[in-house]
Each structure stands twice: as C-alpha cells, then as structure tokens.
Motif scaffolding. Structure first.
Motif, PDB file in Angstrom:
ATOM      1  N   ASN A  65      30.411  -0.961  36.930  1.00 48.01           N
ATOM      2  CA  ASN A  65      31.499  -0.032  36.650  1.00 48.01           C
ATOM      3  C   ASN A  65      32.382   0.239  37.858  1.00 48.01           C
ATOM      4  N   ILE A  66      31.885  -0.054  39.063  1.00 49.64           N
ATOM      5  CA  ILE A  66      32.752  -0.005  40.240  1.00 49.64           C
ATOM      6  C   ILE A  66      33.785  -1.130  40.166  1.00 49.64           C
ATOM      7  N   ALA A  67      33.353  -2.303  39.720  1.00 50.09           N
ATOM      8  CA  ALA A  67      34.308  -3.407  39.533  1.00 50.09           C
ATOM      9  C   ALA A  67      35.371  -3.016  38.512  1.00 50.09           C
ATOM     10  N   LEU A  68      34.947  -2.353  37.420  1.00 48.39           N
ATOM     11  CA  LEU A  68      35.898  -1.947  36.388  1.00 48.39           C
ATOM     12  C   LEU A  68      36.855  -0.880  36.907  1.00 48.39           C
ATOM     13  N   ALA A  69      36.326   0.088  37.643  1.00 45.55           N
ATOM     14  CA  ALA A  69      37.156   1.186  38.139  1.00 45.55           C
ATOM     15  C   ALA A  69      38.198   0.703  39.138  1.00 45.55           C
ATOM     16  N   ASN A  70      37.870  -0.358  39.867  1.00 45.93           N
ATOM     17  CA  ASN A  70      38.790  -0.884  40.878  1.00 45.93           C
ATOM     18  C   ASN A  70      39.570  -2.099  40.377  1.00 45.93           C
ATOM     19  N   TRP A  71      39.402  -2.441  39.078  1.00 45.22           N
ATOM     20  CA  TRP A  71      40.096  -3.574  38.472  1.00 45.22           C
ATOM     21  C   TRP A  71      39.869  -4.855  39.280  1.00 45.22           C
ATOM     22  N   ARG A  72      38.616  -5.063  39.676  1.00 45.28           N
ATOM     23  CA  ARG A  72      38.279  -6.240  40.473  1.00 45.28           C
ATOM     24  C   ARG A  72      37.643  -7.305  39.590  1.00 45.28           C
ATOM     25  N   PRO A  73      38.124  -8.544  39.668  1.00 44.44           N
ATOM     26  CA  PRO A  73      37.489  -9.626  38.895  1.00 44.44           C
ATOM     27  C   PRO A  73      36.075  -9.892  39.398  1.00 44.44           C
ATOM     28  N   ILE A  74      35.191 -10.249  38.482  1.00 45.78           N
ATOM     29  CA  ILE A  74      33.803 -10.559  38.811  1.00 45.78           C
ATOM     30  C   ILE A  74      33.630 -12.068  38.812  1.00 45.78           C
ATOM     31  N   GLN A  75      33.106 -12.594  39.901  1.00 44.08           N
ATOM     32  CA  GLN A  75      32.801 -14.015  39.991  1.00 44.08           C
ATOM     33  C   GLN A  75      31.341 -14.229  39.589  1.00 44.08           C
ATOM     34  N   SER A 121      24.295 -15.608  39.651  1.00 42.20           N
ATOM     35  CA  SER A 121      24.367 -14.168  39.861  1.00 42.20           C
ATOM     36  C   SER A 121      25.830 -13.745  40.013  1.00 42.20           C
ATOM     37  N   PRO A 122      26.162 -12.513  39.572  1.00 43.57           N
ATOM     38  CA  PRO A 122      27.537 -12.024  39.683  1.00 43.57           C
ATOM     39  C   PRO A 122      27.804 -11.366  41.039  1.00 43.57           C
ATOM     40  N   VAL A 123      29.073 -11.428  41.467  1.00 37.59           N
ATOM     41  CA  VAL A 123      29.487 -10.834  42.734  1.00 37.59           C
ATOM     42  C   VAL A 123      30.961 -10.463  42.640  1.00 37.59           C
ATOM     43  N   PHE A 124      31.359  -9.394  43.326  1.00 36.98           N
ATOM     44  CA  PHE A 124      32.775  -9.050  43.409  1.00 36.98           C
ATOM     45  C   PHE A 124      33.029  -8.346  44.733  1.00 36.98           C
ATOM     46  N   GLN A 125      34.312  -8.196  45.059  1.00 34.97           N
ATOM     47  CA  GLN A 125      34.716  -7.514  46.285  1.00 34.97           C
ATOM     48  C   GLN A 125      35.725  -6.433  45.935  1.00 34.97           C
ATOM     49  N   TYR A 126      35.710  -5.367  46.717  1.00 34.87           N
ATOM     50  CA  TYR A 126      36.735  -4.327  46.576  1.00 34.87           C
ATOM     51  C   TYR A 126      36.953  -3.672  47.929  1.00 34.87           C
ATOM     52  N   ARG A 127      38.026  -2.938  48.007  1.00 33.84           N
ATOM     53  CA  ARG A 127      38.379  -2.284  49.266  1.00 33.84           C
ATOM     54  C   ARG A 127      38.470  -0.781  49.037  1.00 33.84           C
ATOM     55  N   GLN A 128      37.865  -0.009  49.964  1.00 34.32           N
ATOM     56  CA  GLN A 128      37.872   1.445  49.854  1.00 34.32           C
ATOM     57  C   GLN A 128      37.888   2.035  51.257  1.00 34.32           C
ATOM     58  N   ASN A 129      38.775   2.994  51.483  1.00 35.37           N
ATOM     59  CA  ASN A 129      38.889   3.651  52.802  1.00 35.37           C
ATOM     60  C   ASN A 129      39.041   2.622  53.930  1.00 35.37           C
TER      61      ASN A 129
END
Length: 424
Positions: free
Chosen positions: A343-353, A360-368
């Motif tokens: 749900n962090i991926a969803l909240a940040n609109w980040r695609p999941i690889q 296994s799934p992985v994604f990246q996002y940026r915060q602060n």
C-alpha cells in the motif's frame, strides 16, 4: 489464472468485469484501501479462477499414466500442459506441470507474539482453518536454565485448542528482546542447566495446555553444537508423544564453525525432533543491502541441501509476511507487513517490478529527500514457495507472523490448499 498483474491504465471496474468478481471482493482479498488504488505491476489475487498448474518432479519408477492417476487427471491433459517436454522419455528430477483440481495438502504453523492477547485471539478465530499449529512466542529462560513466561497466553492457548489449532510453546534464547548467544551457550553446555530447562518446559506445557514445544535458539555458539543435540534428545524424551518443533537458520552447506549456522546439525536435529522448520527468510536482512526477503532460487537451494539431511515429511520452510523498506545508501531498515509495503507503493503511485530470478516484487519511492527500496512478498512469490513445497513433497510451511496482515496469502491458502488439521 489466479493472479492478475495490473497494466497501465487499467481500472478495478474493468478487472472486476473481466473475471466476473465484484470489485469489493477483489479489494478485500488484496487489502486495497480504495477503488482507485492500482499501480502498474500490482499483482491481484482473483478468486474462483483457474488454479496455477501444480509442479511435479519425476521420481524413479514414474510413468505418465501413474502420475495422471495420482493427480486425478489424464495423460492427454498433462501432455497439453507441457508442450516442450518429451513425456515419453521421463528423466528423474525433471519438472513438469500438472493440470489438476486436486489440492496440495500440507501442514502449516503460524507464529504469534501475543503482545495484545485479545487481538491475537481474534486473528486465530479468523484464520483457524488455515492453521495446523500455532507457535506462541511468549517464553525465554534464565541463566539457571528455567523457562519463564514473558507474555500472557492462557486464553490464547485455550482458544486455539477449542478451534482445533494445536498450540506449541515457543521458547527463545532472548534477553531484553534480543537473541543472546551467551545465554544459549551457558545453559546448553551444562548438564544440570539443560535438565532445569527440560523440566521447566515440561511443567509449563502441561500446566498451560500446550501440545508441544517450538524451539527457536539462534546464534548458538558453534562449540555447543553437540550439546544442542543432547538438549533436543532430552527434551523429546521428556515430551513423549507431544510435538518437538525446531527452527533452524537456512544454509546450503554445513559450516560447523560459522557463528550463525554452525550449531545446527540438520541430520541430528531431524533425528531428535518431530518437525524441523528451516528459516528461508531474511536473505535480504535488516541493515544489509536491498535484497529480496526470500528469493525463490535461494529457497530451492536451501531445500535441496536440507533434503540430504532431513526427511521431507518432517521439513517445513518459512514464509515471510513482511518486507523491508530500506533507505539507501545507508540501508536503514524499516520492517513492514506485506500489506503495508504494497500500500506504500499504491499511495506513492509507484510501479511494482517483479524480479524474474528472485520471483519477488520490488519498488522504489522517494520521501523526505531520501530514496527507498522496498522488497516484499506478494501472491506471485507466495505461489512460487507453495510450488516448491509441492514439488519436493515437504511437510509444509511456517509464517512469521500472524499479526502482520497478508490477505492475499491467506485467501490463496483458504481456496487452493488443503491444510491438514492433524499431521502425524
């Protein structure tokens, strides 16, 4: 197919229409916070759709007819499911797909640390049908070898017994919430202290209504390897018909001097215990570089080695109900439930690889102004672990832990797996 991977531009309404499953049910089974909560690469579990193929490893003496009878299917259907395989020349160890309605049968064990006992009880009520055993992580022991209770567990144990889930007293060599190598070494290396631990465990098991003991001693000093075996034999002798379940760190070879895995003599432990659970988790560990929690290629390597030492009907592998959110480059690690990670991926609109080697799934996002890399588990990675359990004929799986929401996994287990309520 039981899994739908979201593509760019898709809507939950369109996915619902495609499979004939209400969007509210899809939301519930996948823990989606809203109807707009989609991102490319998100894997959704879709109920009442065609099951993934079961996977079978060819054994000595197998014939196509024999395999078809075993799985209540036909040779023609197996041929159709394996168009690139010459099934007239079966090779021992070869993997083939089996189209069948016959479910995988296995035993499960779920760990729980009952910090809030009432919440744990509610979770047991909800998921009792998916559990053979529940290991209650509420015990440690003193330097004099006496087991003691850390968390209130009486009502939880009574509820588990009432619901047909076998409770096991889980004991760990912990001091102040951390595994303590010296504590394990001191008690295991002294015959009188081992006796104290065995006697106190047996008394607690009988007093509190447990069906056995789950041992989780970690970072045992390698020189105590044989003493650990002596302790397990002494404990099993005292327990009699009650269950002795032993958790061990994962390894692909025996290195007796290694400070993490050296004290685990897989074969000796298997001979002493009723069940051995190999902790096929934390390949990507807290503080380490961003890596998958439980890559399929590594899990299979661990299984292959373990089966040289442990009979398959005694062997469980571990599944993580969590992921690790790592801030790079210093690898500060935040543990999250698989649902929270998704749900962090969803909240940040980040695609999941989806890593095709690790499965296994992985994604990246940026915060602060910090970059995060999140490896976790999803329905695809869970299915791959169940295929390994099926293919190698293992007893089943363990899960750490019940309080971490993983709705996809439990929905799949409920619909696609026959969880054995009695496993002898």
């Amino acid at each position: 197919m039981a899994v739908h991977v979201v593509q760019s531009g898709e809507t939950l309404w369109a996915i619902s229409r495609r499979y004939g499953v209400s969007f509210s049910e899809i939301m519930a089974l996948n823990g989606l916070p809203s109807t707009n909560s989609l991102t490319p690469g998100l894997a959704l579990y879709i109920p009442r759709t065609q099951s993934p193929y079961r996977v079978y490893r060819i054994q000595p003496g197998d014939t196509l007819w024999k395999i078809a009878v075993q799985y209540n299917t036909t040779a023609d259907r197996i041929n159709e499911a394996n168009p690139t395989v010459d099934l007239n020349s079966l090779v021992i160890g070869q993997k083939i797909n089996i189209p069948t309605t016959a479910k995988l049968e296995m035993a499960t064990l779920v760990f729980i640390a009952p910090y809030v006992q009432q919440a744990a009880i509610e979770q047991v009520y909800e998921l009792a049908g998916q559990m053979t055993y529940i290991a209650v992580a509420a015990y440690s022991f003193t330097e004099a070898g006496y087991a003691f209770v850390q968390l209130d567990d009486r009502e939880l144990v009574a509820t588990s017994n009432q619901l047909g889930v076998r409770p096991l007293l889980m004991i760990r060599n912990q001091l102040n919430g951390e595994f303590d190598a010296e504590l394990a070494g001191r008690v295991l290396g002294n015959p009188q202290l081992r006796k104290n631990l065995v006697t106190s465990l047996l008394n607690l098991v009988r007093e509190r209504g447990y069906k056995g003991v789950s041992i989780d001693f970690e970072f045992i000093p390698p020189p105590r390897r044989n003493d650990f075996l002596l302790f397990l034999r002494e404990l099993k002798n005292a327990l009699g018909s009650l269950i002795l379940h032993v958790n061990v760190h994962a390894k692909t070879e025996d290195i007796p001097t290694n400070p993490i895995i050296g004290a685990y003599d897989y074969q000796g432990i298997s001979n002493a215990a009723d069940i051995v659970a190999v902790m096929t988790i934390d390949y990507g560990y807290p503080g380490g570089p961003p890596d998958p929690i439980s890559p399929a290629w590594w899990v299979e390597q661990v299984i292959v080695y373990a089966l040289t030492q442990i009979r398959p009907e005694k062997l469980q592998i571990a599944m993580a109900l969590y992921g690790y959110d790592k801030i790079v480059p210093d690898n500060t690690t935040i543990a999250r439930s698989v649902l929270s990670a998704q749900n962090i991926a969803l909240a940040n609109w980040r695609p999941i690889q989806f890593d095709e080697r690790a499965l296994s799934p992985v994604f990246q996002y940026r915060q602060n102004d910090q970059e995060h890399v999140v490896w976790f588990e999803d329905i695809r990675s869970y299915i791959e672990k169940y295929r390994l359990i099926d293919m190698y004929g293992l007893m089943g799986s363990t899960y750490w832990q019940l309080s971490l929401p993983a709705p996809q996994n439990w929905a799949f287990v409920k619909e696609r797996i026959n969880v054995l309520k009695s496993y002898e």
